[in-house]
Design an enzyme around this catalytic site. Structure first.
Site: not given
Ligand SMILES: Cc1cc2nc3c(=O)[nH]c(=O)nc-3n(C[C@H](O)[C@H](O)[C@H](O)COP(=O)(O)OP(=O)(O)OC[C@H]3O[C@@H](n4cnc5c(N)ncnc54)[C@H](O)[C@@H]3O)c2cc1C
Length: 317
Positions: A189, A240, A310
């Site tokens: 992660r 999480s 996390e």
């Molecule tokens: C219901 C639920 C279930 C989930 N299940 C999982 C799972 O099974 N496995 C898992 O790994 N995660 C899970 N997650 C967590 C989350 O979905 C992941 O961590 C996901 O990869 C985050 O992506 P995001 O686009 O929403 O990032 P954001 O939350 O928008 O950003 C996260 C970080 O990444 C940075 N970021 C985002 N996009 C970019 C970019 N293009 N360039 C540079 N930096 C960037 C942001 O600045 C921030 O620091 C879950 C979340 C929820 C709500």
């Protein structure tokens, strides 16, 4: 807690951004609608990028003006402060997806190119429709490709690093460059960009998949979706909350203390999964922080284990 930014938007900066990005920029706009949990105060500057080129332009403009700059994908791994975000917050809606030739095996269309704002689950669906397997793990993860690259998202035994071929990444003062797996320092992660303060924006990424029987892919996707439905609440959440301590599960520890259903304000420890906290109404970031602190204290007192968040705490605390 992150350091608050001492930031004051200058009228000239406001004018320059308005002239350059028109209706794609707004000032003092709430970030809550751009997060899965529906929490977050206003960003001084909120920009919405519609494609990878626009994302690059926006980030470069903000960096050139020395604005504190944050990229949000689907906001599914962040808790944004009630006070909001000082400086610029760029919402990434660049979501083009193409099935392309494998650079290592020309003629074979087994790779997927995706702009970084594409939802991971959409990539999984496109893969399925082209009979490409090994991306089924992404079914139901509510993040974008960019967020998933930064955090090496994964589930059900698969992770982004397993499919990763390359990413086009922009850094301040440089041209976009293609990054290869060995440079990304993927770990559980995490990646180089999550574990350091290096400024970078993922513009797009390419993944390698494998031809597979449609039934096989479909079966795995349905199975993964079912597992999620059983384990995860459907309510608004950030996934999480705490990292799993070594050889332990944060959810198991919280559950053993009978904390499921505990509520502070409108933040609640889910009845379905003790490591997922949900917004049952108008929860604030403060409600979430207090509930996290309560669970953390209880686990520390009873088990002597220090839980680490996390999720990422973002904005002006
Ligand atoms: C219901 C639920 C279930 C989930 N299940 C999982 C799972 O099974 N496995 C898992 O790994 N995660 C899970 N997650 C967590 C989350 O979905 C992941 O961590 C996901 O990869 C985050 O992506 P995001 O686009 O929403 O990032 P954001 O939350 O928008 O950003 C996260 C970080 O990444 C940075 N970021 C985002 N996009 C970019 C970019 N293009 N360039 C540079 N930096 C960037 C942001 O600045 C921030 O620091 C879950 C979340 C929820 C709500």
């Amino acid at each position: 807690m992150p350091e608050p930014h001492a930031f004051q938007l200058q009228p000239a900066q406001r004018q320059a951004l308005t002239e350059r990005f028109g209706t794609q920029v707004c000032f003092h706009c709430p970030v809550a609608p751009y997060t899965t949990v529906g929490i977050g105060g206003p960003a001084d500057i909120l920009l919405v990028a519609r494609d990878a080129a626009e994302l690059g332009d926006m980030v470069s403009a903000c960096w050139q003006m020395s604005l504190p700059t944050l990229i949000l994908g689907n906001g599914s791994n962040v808790l944004v402060s009630d006070k909001g975000i000082r400086g610029a917050c760029i919402i990434n809606h660049a979501n083009r997806i193409d099935v392309i030739e494998d650079p290592a095996q020309p003629g074979l269309h087994t790779c997927i190119y995706a702009e970084s704002g594409a939802l991971l689950a959409r990539v999984a669906r496109v893969a399925e429709s082209h009979q490409l397997g090994t991306f089924e793990w992404a079914e139901g993860i509510p993040g974008t490709v960019g967020g998933a690259v930064i955090g090496n998202a994964g589930a059900f035994g698969g992770e982004l690093a397993g499919n990763f071929v390359s990413a086009t990444i922009l850094q301040p003062g440089e041209e976009p460059r293609v990054w290869l797996p060995e440079e990304m320092q993927f770990s559980y992660r995490s990646s180089l960009f999550k574990s350091s303060d290096i400024k970078a924006v993922v513009l797009s990424a390419t993944f390698r998949l494998k031809k597979a029987a449609p039934d096989e892919i479909h079966h795995k996707m349905v199975e993964n979706a079912d597992k999620r439905r059983m384990k995860q609440p459907a309510a608004r959440s950030i996934g999480s909350i705490f990292k799993n301590p070594e050889n332990e599960y944060a959810g198991r520890l919280i559950n053993q203390l009978n904390l499921k259903g505990t509520r502070i304000g409108d933040a609640e420890i889910s009845q379905q999964h003790a490591n997922i906290f949900i917004n049952v109404g108008q929860a604030t970031a403060e409600d979430f922080i207090r509930l996290m602190e309560f669970a953390r204290q209880q686990v520390l007192e009873h088990y002597g284990i220090q839980l680490e968040p996390e999720i990422l705490l973002i904005g002006d605390w």
